[in-house]
Design an enzyme around this catalytic site. Structure first.
Site, short mmCIF file in Angstrom:
data_model
loop_
_atom_site.label_atom_id
_atom_site.label_comp_id
_atom_site.label_asym_id
_atom_site.label_seq_id
_atom_site.Cartn_x
_atom_site.Cartn_y
_atom_site.Cartn_z
N ILE A 13 0.84 -1.33 -0.05
CA ILE A 13 0.12 0.00 -0.03
C ILE A 13 0.98 1.33 0.17
O ILE A 13 0.65 2.22 -0.73
CB ILE A 13 -0.95 0.14 1.13
CG1 ILE A 13 -1.94 -1.25 1.04
CG2 ILE A 13 -1.68 1.45 1.33
CD1 ILE A 13 -2.76 -1.54 2.23
N ASP A 58 13.76 3.48 9.77
CA ASP A 58 13.10 2.18 10.07
C ASP A 58 12.21 2.69 11.55
O ASP A 58 12.81 3.09 12.48
CB ASP A 58 14.45 1.39 10.54
CG ASP A 58 13.80 -0.14 10.98
OD1 ASP A 58 12.78 -0.14 11.79
OD2 ASP A 58 14.46 -0.94 10.83
N SER A 147 -6.03 -1.35 11.39
CA SER A 147 -6.55 -2.40 10.85
C SER A 147 -7.87 -2.71 11.84
O SER A 147 -7.81 -2.86 12.98
CB SER A 147 -5.89 -3.48 10.94
OG SER A 147 -6.58 -4.72 10.56
N TYR A 166 -0.63 -10.16 15.26
CA TYR A 166 -0.85 -8.84 14.51
C TYR A 166 -2.01 -8.07 15.10
O TYR A 166 -1.79 -6.80 15.15
CB TYR A 166 -1.07 -9.34 12.79
CG TYR A 166 -1.65 -8.24 12.04
CD1 TYR A 166 -0.81 -7.38 11.37
CD2 TYR A 166 -2.97 -8.00 11.72
CE1 TYR A 166 -1.19 -6.40 10.63
CE2 TYR A 166 -3.47 -7.23 10.85
CZ TYR A 166 -2.44 -6.31 10.50
OH TYR A 166 -2.80 -5.32 9.50
N LYS A 170 -1.68 -4.35 16.35
CA LYS A 170 -2.31 -3.08 15.68
C LYS A 170 -3.29 -2.42 16.75
O LYS A 170 -3.45 -1.23 16.58
CB LYS A 170 -3.11 -3.68 14.47
CG LYS A 170 -2.17 -4.16 13.19
CD LYS A 170 -1.38 -3.07 12.85
CE LYS A 170 -1.99 -2.41 11.70
NZ LYS A 170 -1.14 -1.24 11.00
N VAL A 199 -6.71 -5.80 1.29
CA VAL A 199 -6.02 -5.35 0.18
C VAL A 199 -5.10 -6.58 -0.19
O VAL A 199 -4.14 -6.90 0.72
CB VAL A 199 -5.56 -3.95 0.36
CG1 VAL A 199 -4.67 -3.76 -1.06
CG2 VAL A 199 -6.26 -2.86 0.81
N THR A 201 -1.60 -7.37 -1.27
CA THR A 201 -0.53 -6.77 -1.52
C THR A 201 0.65 -7.87 -1.56
O THR A 201 1.67 -7.54 -1.67
CB THR A 201 -0.12 -5.99 -0.41
OG1 THR A 201 -0.09 -6.60 1.01
CG2 THR A 201 -0.97 -4.63 -0.21
N1 LIG Z 1 -3.26 -5.32 3.26
C1 LIG Z 1 -4.46 -5.19 4.03
O1 LIG Z 1 -5.49 -5.95 3.69
C2 LIG Z 1 -4.69 -4.37 5.12
C3 LIG Z 1 -5.73 -4.39 5.91
C4 LIG Z 1 -5.83 -3.45 6.90
C5 LIG Z 1 -4.56 -2.94 7.44
N2 LIG Z 1 -3.36 -2.79 6.70
C6 LIG Z 1 -2.30 -2.20 7.20
O2 LIG Z 1 -1.80 -1.38 6.17
C7 LIG Z 1 -0.31 -1.15 6.05
C8 LIG Z 1 0.29 -1.73 4.62
O3 LIG Z 1 -0.25 -2.94 4.85
P1 LIG Z 1 0.57 -3.68 3.39
O4 LIG Z 1 -0.65 -4.87 3.05
O5 LIG Z 1 0.78 -2.83 2.11
O6 LIG Z 1 1.81 -4.47 3.84
P2 LIG Z 1 3.06 -5.03 3.11
O7 LIG Z 1 2.85 -4.95 1.58
O8 LIG Z 1 3.62 -6.05 3.93
O9 LIG Z 1 3.94 -3.71 3.33
C9 LIG Z 1 4.49 -3.38 4.64
C10 LIG Z 1 5.25 -2.25 4.58
O10 LIG Z 1 5.72 -1.80 5.71
C11 LIG Z 1 7.41 -1.42 5.67
N3 LIG Z 1 7.78 -1.90 7.09
C12 LIG Z 1 7.76 -3.03 7.66
N4 LIG Z 1 8.65 -2.82 9.18
C13 LIG Z 1 9.19 -1.74 8.79
C14 LIG Z 1 9.85 -0.87 9.60
N5 LIG Z 1 10.37 -1.42 10.81
N6 LIG Z 1 10.25 0.30 9.45
C15 LIG Z 1 9.80 0.83 8.10
N7 LIG Z 1 8.77 0.20 7.38
C16 LIG Z 1 8.60 -0.93 7.83
C17 LIG Z 1 7.77 -2.60 4.75
O11 LIG Z 1 9.05 -2.39 4.27
P3 LIG Z 1 10.16 -3.58 3.84
O12 LIG Z 1 10.06 -3.80 2.77
O13 LIG Z 1 11.50 -3.05 4.74
O14 LIG Z 1 9.71 -4.77 4.82
C18 LIG Z 1 6.59 -2.56 3.71
O15 LIG Z 1 6.87 -1.35 2.73
C19 LIG Z 1 0.04 -2.05 7.44
O16 LIG Z 1 0.05 -1.27 8.68
C20 LIG Z 1 -1.19 -2.98 7.60
O17 LIG Z 1 -1.48 -3.31 8.99
C21 LIG Z 1 -3.33 -3.81 5.62
#
Ligand SMILES: NC(=O)c1ccc[n+]([C@@H]2O[C@H](COP(=O)([O-])OP(=O)(O)OC[C@H]3O[C@@H](n4cnc5c(N)ncnc54)[C@H](OP(=O)(O)O)[C@@H]3O)[C@@H](O)[C@H]2O)c1
Length: 270
Positions: A13, A58, A147, A166, A170, A199, A201
């Site tokens: 995202i 980070d 979330s 998780y 969260k 989503v 991803t």
């Molecule tokens: N996808 C869904 O359905 C969904 C639903 C509800 C909420 N969310 C929330 O939306 C957000 C994004 O989700 P996503 O599905 O896009 O996740 P994702 O594809 O796993 O991406 C996670 C992102 O967070 C970064 N990250 C992880 N640890 C980090 C750290 N210590 N410092 C800086 N960056 C860090 C990762 O970077 P690296 O590449 O370095 O690991 C990556 O860019 C999350 O907070 C998730 O809880 C997602």
């Protein structure tokens, strides 16, 4: 010029936020990532764009975020309009575990601490590091990706026993964001939680088999949690971020403290 910092922009995202915001004529976008060189999807997406800056930070390392904020300051002259905190621990290897799925209490402890540092403390670090720049700007908008999994009522109502660590971490992030909303209200800030919806991803999960493994685990989880009915619809990042940006673009100071969904409505437990 409108400035946006997206924390956690390497993939998923966050990457899509950068991609869409970079297409705006008067936008400057700061993509904050753990590993700039290793963010291959991001680097490919923004190659040649002059209004995107990639800085390392980070969320578990406050000093690194302070350094990123200084780099942002050097570009904007000391302000930031929007902070979009996306970073989250969604590692598919552990994401779908229930509390009794771990091989040992040590393994559970380790996952809890890692997730807490990213999903709870990370929100506090992210907001705190960029607060001086946000305070100095006229817009004062902070968006934290939240979330519904972090809502204990959803766990009960939808009988979701897995995704345990998780959800717990969260939940901490939700409360942390809300604490900032309360504290910063008198300064004219608008701090909101934003649920992106479900989503997919998995496409940008790193590693040779990361995307395929992540997709298989997501599909399995979706079926297991559909309680015999059809699995819930899962958006792609482009659709979800398009909707999320509509919500962000229309934020008013009076929205401070709301937990919104990508539709612009308040999150209400189903
Ligand atoms: N996808 C869904 O359905 C969904 C639903 C509800 C909420 N969310 C929330 O939306 C957000 C994004 O989700 P996503 O599905 O896009 O996740 P994702 O594809 O796993 O991406 C996670 C992102 O967070 C970064 N990250 C992880 N640890 C980090 C750290 N210590 N410092 C800086 N960056 C860090 C990762 O970077 P690296 O590449 O370095 O690991 C990556 O860019 C999350 O907070 C998730 O809880 C997602």
């Amino acid at each position: 010029m409108v400035s946006y910092a997206v924390i956690g922009a390497s993939r998923g995202i966050g990457l899509e936020y950068v991609r869409q915001l970079a297409g705006r004529q008067n936008a400057v976008v700061f993509a904050i990532v753990r590993d700039a060189q290793g963010s291959t999807h991001l680097n490919a997406a923004v190659s040649g764009l002059k209004n995107v800056h990639i800085f390392e930070g980070d969320v578990t390392d406050y000093r690194s975020l302070e350094r990123a904020a200084k780099q942002v300051r050097d570009v904007t002259g000391g302000t930031l309009d929007y902070l979009i905190h996306v970073a989250g621990r969604t590692d598919p290897e552990t994401l779908y575990q229930a509390l009794d799925d771990y091989p040992s209490m040590d393994a559970l402890d380790e996952d809890c601490i890692t997730a807490y540092k990213i999903n709870t403390l990370g929100v506090i670090h992210g907001i705190s590091a960029f607060l001086p720049l946000l305070r100095a700007g006229p817009t004062k908008k902070i968006v934290v990706l939240g979330s519904p999994a972090g809502d204990f009522r959803l766990t009960r109502a939808a009988s979701i026993g897995d995704m345990a660590v998780y959800s717990v971490s969260k939940a901490g992030g939700l409360v942390a964001a809300m604490k900032y909303a309360v504290k910063l209200k008198s300064e004219g800030f608008c701090v909101v939680l934003l649920s992106p919806g479900l989503v997919d991803t998995t496409e940008t999960i790193p590693g040779e088999h990361g995307a395929a493994t992540g997709k298989a685990l997501l599909d399995k989880w979706m079926v297991e949690n559909s309680h015999g009915g059809p699995p819930a619809p899962c958006a792609n990042p482009e659709e979800s971020v398009r909707d999320q940006l509509k919500v962000i673009d229309s934020l008013k100071t009076s929205d401070n403290g709301r937990f919104l969904t990508y539709t612009g409505d308040d999150y209400v437990m189903p």
